[in-house]
Every structure is written in structure tokens, then in C-alpha cells.
Design a protein around this motif. Structure first.
Motif, PDB file in Angstrom:
ATOM      1  N   MET A   1       0.827  -1.202   0.000  1.00 16.55           N
ATOM      2  CA  MET A   1       0.000   0.000   0.000  1.00 16.55           C
ATOM      3  C   MET A   1       0.862   1.252   0.000  1.00 16.55           C
ATOM      4  N   SER A   2       2.036   1.189  -0.593  1.00 15.45           N
ATOM      5  CA  SER A   2       2.928   2.330  -0.533  1.00 15.45           C
ATOM      6  C   SER A   2       3.987   2.240  -1.614  1.00 15.45           C
ATOM      7  N   SER A   3       5.189   2.740  -1.316  1.00 16.32           N
ATOM      8  CA  SER A   3       6.372   2.701  -2.155  1.00 16.32           C
ATOM      9  C   SER A   3       6.247   3.492  -3.436  1.00 16.32           C
ATOM     10  N   ALA A   4       5.647   4.665  -3.380  1.00 19.56           N
ATOM     11  CA  ALA A   4       5.567   5.557  -4.532  1.00 19.56           C
ATOM     12  C   ALA A   4       5.128   4.826  -5.794  1.00 19.56           C
ATOM     13  N   VAL A   5       3.926   4.362  -5.784  1.00 19.13           N
ATOM     14  CA  VAL A   5       3.358   3.613  -6.906  1.00 19.13           C
ATOM     15  C   VAL A   5       3.407   4.469  -8.164  1.00 19.13           C
ATOM     16  N   THR A   6       3.816   3.853  -9.279  1.00 21.24           N
ATOM     17  CA  THR A   6       3.794   4.596 -10.533  1.00 21.24           C
ATOM     18  C   THR A   6       2.384   4.580 -11.098  1.00 21.24           C
ATOM     19  N   TRP A  11      -8.304   8.249  -7.543  1.00 18.68           N
ATOM     20  CA  TRP A  11      -9.447   9.160  -7.675  1.00 18.68           C
ATOM     21  C   TRP A  11     -10.786   8.434  -7.731  1.00 18.68           C
ATOM     22  N   LEU A  12     -10.820   7.247  -8.319  1.00 23.49           N
ATOM     23  CA  LEU A  12     -12.070   6.505  -8.364  1.00 23.49           C
ATOM     24  C   LEU A  12     -12.547   6.170  -6.952  1.00 23.49           C
ATOM     25  N   THR A  13     -11.638   5.747  -6.111  1.00 26.86           N
ATOM     26  CA  THR A  13     -11.976   5.455  -4.715  1.00 26.86           C
ATOM     27  C   THR A  13     -12.526   6.698  -4.029  1.00 26.86           C
ATOM     28  N   LEU A  14     -11.881   7.832  -4.246  1.00 29.07           N
ATOM     29  CA  LEU A  14     -12.337   9.081  -3.621  1.00 29.07           C
ATOM     30  C   LEU A  14     -13.720   9.485  -4.115  1.00 29.07           C
ATOM     31  N   TYR A  79      -0.588   5.606  -3.604  1.00 30.10           N
ATOM     32  CA  TYR A  79      -1.767   4.743  -3.716  1.00 30.10           C
ATOM     33  C   TYR A  79      -2.217   4.533  -5.155  1.00 30.10           C
ATOM     34  N   ALA A  80      -2.554   3.301  -5.448  1.00 35.33           N
ATOM     35  CA  ALA A  80      -3.375   2.989  -6.611  1.00 35.33           C
ATOM     36  C   ALA A  80      -4.795   2.806  -6.084  1.00 35.33           C
ATOM     37  N   HIS A  81      -5.750   2.679  -6.990  1.00 33.72           N
ATOM     38  CA  HIS A  81      -7.172   2.614  -6.608  1.00 33.72           C
ATOM     39  C   HIS A  81      -7.436   1.551  -5.545  1.00 33.72           C
ATOM     40  N   TRP A  82      -7.055   0.305  -5.816  1.00 36.20           N
ATOM     41  CA  TRP A  82      -7.391  -0.788  -4.898  1.00 36.20           C
ATOM     42  C   TRP A  82      -6.647  -0.645  -3.577  1.00 36.20           C
ATOM     43  N   ALA A  85      -8.507   1.932  -1.515  1.00 39.18           N
ATOM     44  CA  ALA A  85      -9.787   1.363  -1.090  1.00 39.18           C
ATOM     45  C   ALA A  85      -9.586   0.416   0.087  1.00 39.18           C
ATOM     46  N   LEU A  86      -8.580  -0.443   0.019  1.00 40.46           N
ATOM     47  CA  LEU A  86      -8.297  -1.379   1.112  1.00 40.46           C
ATOM     48  C   LEU A  86      -7.875  -0.642   2.370  1.00 40.46           C
ATOM     49  N   LEU A  87      -7.002   0.350   2.216  1.00 36.99           N
ATOM     50  CA  LEU A  87      -6.545   1.132   3.366  1.00 36.99           C
ATOM     51  C   LEU A  87      -7.709   1.835   4.053  1.00 36.99           C
TER      52      LEU A  87
END
Length: 197
Positions: A1-6, A11-14, A79-82, A85-87
Motif C-alpha cells: 500500500m505504498s512505495s511511490a506507486v507509478t 481518484w475513483l476510490t475518492l 496509492y493505486a485505486h485498490w 480502497a483497502l486502506l
């Protein structure tokens, strides 16, 4: 859930969470969804999660939604979408459970601010993990804010604006939940992959 995802796409989660909170604000389901200690004790466990998604009034809703978007914007690279959402789901659950077991005197609660404190702390720790010194300032700032609230109580102007007491307990639970989830994620991600050859 980290490490500077590329190419993160939180935004979809938000958008979905914002729409859900707005819908619940006007759905007239407060009686069934609000965090109420007695009802939770009677087995209505969904309230541990759903109480965080309700708000006392429009100002409360707008402030929490603005806070959510700002906090995620600041740490969007993690963060990526999923993942977001999990966090958020884990923070929602830990917030409700933490209030229930840690603060038995709190009979009712609504609002996303506890979760926001957890999300902010988690993001600050992600910043620190990738070497951004600003993460230390963010983490120190939110920690000092929560300590101050525990000693002095909530902001009087905020209490008047949201037409309810500021539940500073929720901010403490949220902060601790964010730190706990980051520690768990770090521990799990540092374990060697047994399937690797």
C-alpha cells in the motif's frame, strides 16, 4: 500500500466514497447506521463501519470531504485505486472497533475525521519510508495536534459549526490505526517471498 506507486489512480476510490457519504447524508438511514454503542453491543456490528460515513450536518460533511481530498492529494503517489480502497476500509473498521473497545463512555459518534487522521499519519509514514524528510514534519504535526486535543479538548468553533462535540477520541484512534496499519504493511512487505526462486 505504498512505495511511490507509478501511475497511481486513487481518484475513483475518492469519488465513490464521496458519493456514498453524500448519499447517506440525505438517505434518512441515520437510525440504522449511526455508531451507537448499545446497538453495536446488541449485534449491529455494521455500525462500527457505517457510523464513520455519516455526518451531523452539511458543514461537517463538507469539511470531511474536503479533508479527504486534500489528504489523498498530498500523498497520491503512494496509492493505486485498490490500495487506497483497502486502506480506507481497514481504517474505517479499526476506527469503529477502537472507539468501541477503547472508549466505552462514547455512546454515539458520526464523522470521517478519525479515519482522516489515520490516513494522514499513514501517508506521512510512507513519505518517510521513501526518504522525504517532510514526512517527519507531517507526522509530528498530526501527533502534536492529537496530543493537544487529548489535553485541551476539541475546538469550540468547530463544535458550534458541526453542532456536536468534537470527538477527539476518534482522532486518537485514527492516528494510532494509521501507524498500526503502516507497521503491519511494512512487516508484511519485508518478509521474504517463499515462492521466489
Amino acid at each position: 500500500m505504498s512505495s511511490a506507486v507509478t501511475n497511481p489512480s486513487p481518484w475513483l476510490t475518492l469519488i465513490l466514497l464521496t458519493l456514498l457519504c453524500v448519499l447517506l447524508q440525505y438517505a434518512g438511514l441515520d437510525e440504522w447506521l449511526i455508531y451507537q454503542r448499545q446497538a453495536i453491543g446488541d449485534g449491529q456490528l455494521w455500525r462500527l463501519l457505517s457510523g464513520n460515513l455519516l455526518h451531523t450536518n452539511l458543514w461537517h460533511l463538507l469539511m470531511n470531504m474536503a479533508g479527504l481530498w486534500v489528504v489523498v492529494f498530498i500523498h497520491r503517489m503512494h496509492y493505486a485505486h485498490w490500495q487506497l480502497a483497502l486502506l480506507l476500509l481497514l481504517l474505517l473498521l479499526l476506527e469503529g472497533a477502537g472507539l468501541y473497545w477503547g472508549f466505552p463512555q462514547l455512546m454515539a459518534y458520526v464523522g470521517l475525521s478519525g479515519v482522516l487522521h489515520g490516513l494522514f499519519a499513514y501517508g506521512a509514514l510512507c513519505d518517510i519510508r521513501i526518504g522525504w524528510r517532510s514526512g517527519y514534519l507531517l507526522l509530528a504535526g498530526v501527533t502534536l495536534k492529537v496530543i493537544w486535543e487529548q489535553l485541551q479538548g476539541g475546538n469550540a468553533q468547530m463544535t458550534q459549526l458541526i453542532d456536536a462535540r468534537v470527538a477527539t477520541e476518534a482522532h486518537l484512534v485514527g492516528l494510532l490505526s494509521g501507524v498500526l496499519l503502516f507497521a503491519a504493511y511494512t512487516l508484511l512487505s519485508s518478509r521474504p517471498n517463499r515462492n521466489a526462486r
